[in-house]
Write an enzyme that holds these catalytic residues in place. Structure first.
Site, short mmCIF file in Angstrom:
data_model
loop_
_atom_site.label_atom_id
_atom_site.label_comp_id
_atom_site.label_asym_id
_atom_site.label_seq_id
_atom_site.Cartn_x
_atom_site.Cartn_y
_atom_site.Cartn_z
N HIS A 1 -40.18 15.34 29.15
CA HIS A 1 -41.46 14.67 28.90
C HIS A 1 -41.39 13.18 29.15
CE1 HIS A 1 -45.53 14.49 27.75
NE2 HIS A 1 -45.53 15.47 26.87
N ASP B 1 -45.28 14.08 32.73
CA ASP B 1 -46.36 14.29 31.77
C ASP B 1 -46.93 15.70 31.93
OD1 ASP B 1 -46.11 11.72 30.76
OD2 ASP B 1 -47.52 10.89 32.24
#
Length: 540
Positions: free
Chosen positions: A513, A517
């Site tokens: 992450h 995204d």
């Protein structure tokens, strides 16, 4: 140091006149205490001064020492480069670690110490699989000295210089040898071989970190003044601890082998050999005392009320590294997972057509996994944000699409790489995957076969029938695709009460992450699904 070097090097005995005017210069050039920071900032200056020194020295030697040849001068240059520049700061791609040592006593002539090489970016220690050369053999550049078992595969270690193998310090089968630790000694002259018959690498020669620790005690002056009364207590406890150099425990090869077979922890044994070396007798005494039976089995019995029947399976080097890297990944990378079902009816149809053409032309069959690799590569080219790595200060986006393919073997999990998969045809990808998988199962992968990947594909569907799973990101990459099996499902048709059958394959994208995204990961999966459900677009 310069006079000491010239007295013991047979190549330089006739060049003693160099000391008359160039003593300070020689000391400067042959010093091993050059700071790494000054090397990095003055690299070009050092090269220029070295060339000037070599030219000046050659002119002086040609007048006073006619036997001092060009090869002698290149030997001096190599010795300097290895002693001061060749330390990893300047040459990042060096693999074989070696350093030239000069005689500190009359019975030890000039020799070269061969260290355990660093053969992969993650390698910190290795095992000696077997030596292909024996003591006394002549060796030449490019010849294979031994086979080293790394954290990835078994790799051949080649000789870098011409000479004779005088001593094999670490024998066949020895394990957990730290990178840089001395494993062999070579000499230039054959008559020097016998002088290394009883040679043993000292602790300072075997590992560099303890030497650094020993040379670093100037700051703690206050501790010496504050704790004079506590010193006797610490000194009393130290002799009872097992001898070690850094984290290393010294034991004979036979003792190590016996300890592994009997599941004896070497850290709990005090050696009785020379300099605290653990020998076979120490292992026998430990077993005879019943210490082994009093540890794990008794605890298991006390906790459960009954003894447990178990077998301890030795852990290979590749499994140790895999375990540490997976643990690091799960602890430091914020994973999240995206799953999508892809209809593979058109993909199966195209594969059937392509395999018919392959069989007619004598080519190899194309697998579903080959098509998945191609689709993943094209999706990475379409969404390059997923072809990236996290480096704390910036995100590195790669321009090459290199796909690692997970291969399970008896030796552990390997991930060989298909380079530039987005630019290769399906038949080429299929052939490369088959060859790499074969080498992985034979434990014969080279570093270039598994290094440099930017994305990984793991398929447990085709071989094992797993419906869906989540894979762990392979650092420093930011994504890995877990491919499940295809299954037939009933789906609505065009009419109100019409139904039809279709095959669907579940795929799960695991993302870092910090780099990818959620929307970017979803965009990549959309592109991948588009190539799978319209496979003809992969051929354009």
């Amino acid at each position: 140091m310069a006079s000491h070097l010239l007295n013991h090097s047979k190549k330089l005995r006739n060049a003693s006149s160099l000391l008359h005017n160039e003593r300070a210069l020689l000391v400067r050039w042959f010093s091993r205490d050059v700071q790494a920071s000054s090397i990095n900032t003055n690299r070009d200056v050092l090269k220029t001064r070295l060339q000037d020194y070599e030219s000046s020295a050659r002119n002086r030697v040609s007048e006073s020492a006619p036997n001092f040849t060009k090869r002698n001068m290149s030997t001096m240059k190599r010795g300097y480069m290895r002693g001061s520049l060749f330390n990893g700061e300047v040459s990042q791609n060096s693999q074989v670690l070696s350093r030239r040592s000069y005689a500190s006593a009359s019975d030890l002539p000039p020799h070269q110490e061969i260290g355990m090489p660093s053969l992969s970016p993650t390698m910190t220690e290795g095992n000696i699989a077997r030596w292909l050369k024996k003591e006394g053999d002549k060796v030449s550049p490019g010849e294979v000295l031994c086979e080293v078992e790394t954290d990835k595969a078994t790799v051949e270690m080649e000789c870098m210089e011409e000479g004779y193998l005088a001593k094999i310090v670490r024998k066949d089968g020895e394990k957990e040898i730290k990178v840089g630790e001395v494993i062999a000694i070579t000499v230039e002259d054959e008559e020097d071989i016998a002088k290394f018959k009883d040679y043993q690498a000292s602790a300072s020669e075997s590992s560099d970190p303890p030497a650094k620790e020993a040379s670093a005690p100037p700051p703690p002056k206050k501790e010496v003044a504050e704790e004079p009364a506590r010193e006797p207590e610490t000194k009393v406890s130290k002799p009872s601890a097992p001898p070690s150099s850094g984290d290393r425990i010294f034991a004979s090869p036979l003792a190590r082998k016996l300890a592994e077979e009997k599941n004896v922890p070497l850290s709990s044994i005090k050696g009785t050999g020379a300099d605290g070396l653990i020998v076979k007798g120490d292992i026998d005494d430990y077993l005879a005392s019943g210490a082994k039976e009093a540890s794990a089995p008794s605890k298991a019995k006390a906790a459960t009320g009954a003894s447990l029947d178990y077998t301890d399976i030795p852990v290979s080097q590749i499994r140790k590294v895999t375990a540490s890297r997976l643990l690091l990944s799960k602890q430091t990378i914020p994973h999240y997972y995206l799953t999508v079902d892809t209809c593979v009816d058109k993909l199966m149809s195209l594969r059937t057509q392509l395999n018919s053409l392959q069989e007619a032309s004598g080519g190899a069959r194309i697998s579903v996994n080959d098509l998945v690799i191609k689709a993943a590569a094209l999706a990475l080219r379409k969404v390059p944000q997923c072809n990236s790595s996290w480096t704390n200060d910036y995100i590195r986006q790669y321009h090459n699409v290199n796909i690692n393919v997970a291969v399970q073997t008896d030796h552990g999990l390997f991930v060989p790489v298909v380079r530039d998969a987005d630019k290769k045809g399906l038949s080429t990808i299929g052939e490369e995957v088959k060859q790499l998988a074969k080498k992985a199962k034979e434990n014969s992968l080279k570093p270039q076969d598994y290094e440099g990947g930017t994305f990984t594909v793991s398929n447990l569907g085709g071989p094992f029938g797993v419906k869906q799973f989540c894979a762990i990101v392979n650092p420093p990459q930011s994504g890995i695709l877990a491919v499940g099996s295809a299954e037939r499902r009933v789906v609505p048709g065009s009419g109100a009460e019409e139904f039809k059958f279709a095959s669907f394959m579940a795929v799960t994208l695991s993302c870092d992450h910090r780099v990818i995204d959620g929307a970017i990961g979803a965009e990549w999966l959309k592109a991948f699904k588009g190539y799978i459900e319209n496979p003809e677009s992969m051929l354009l």
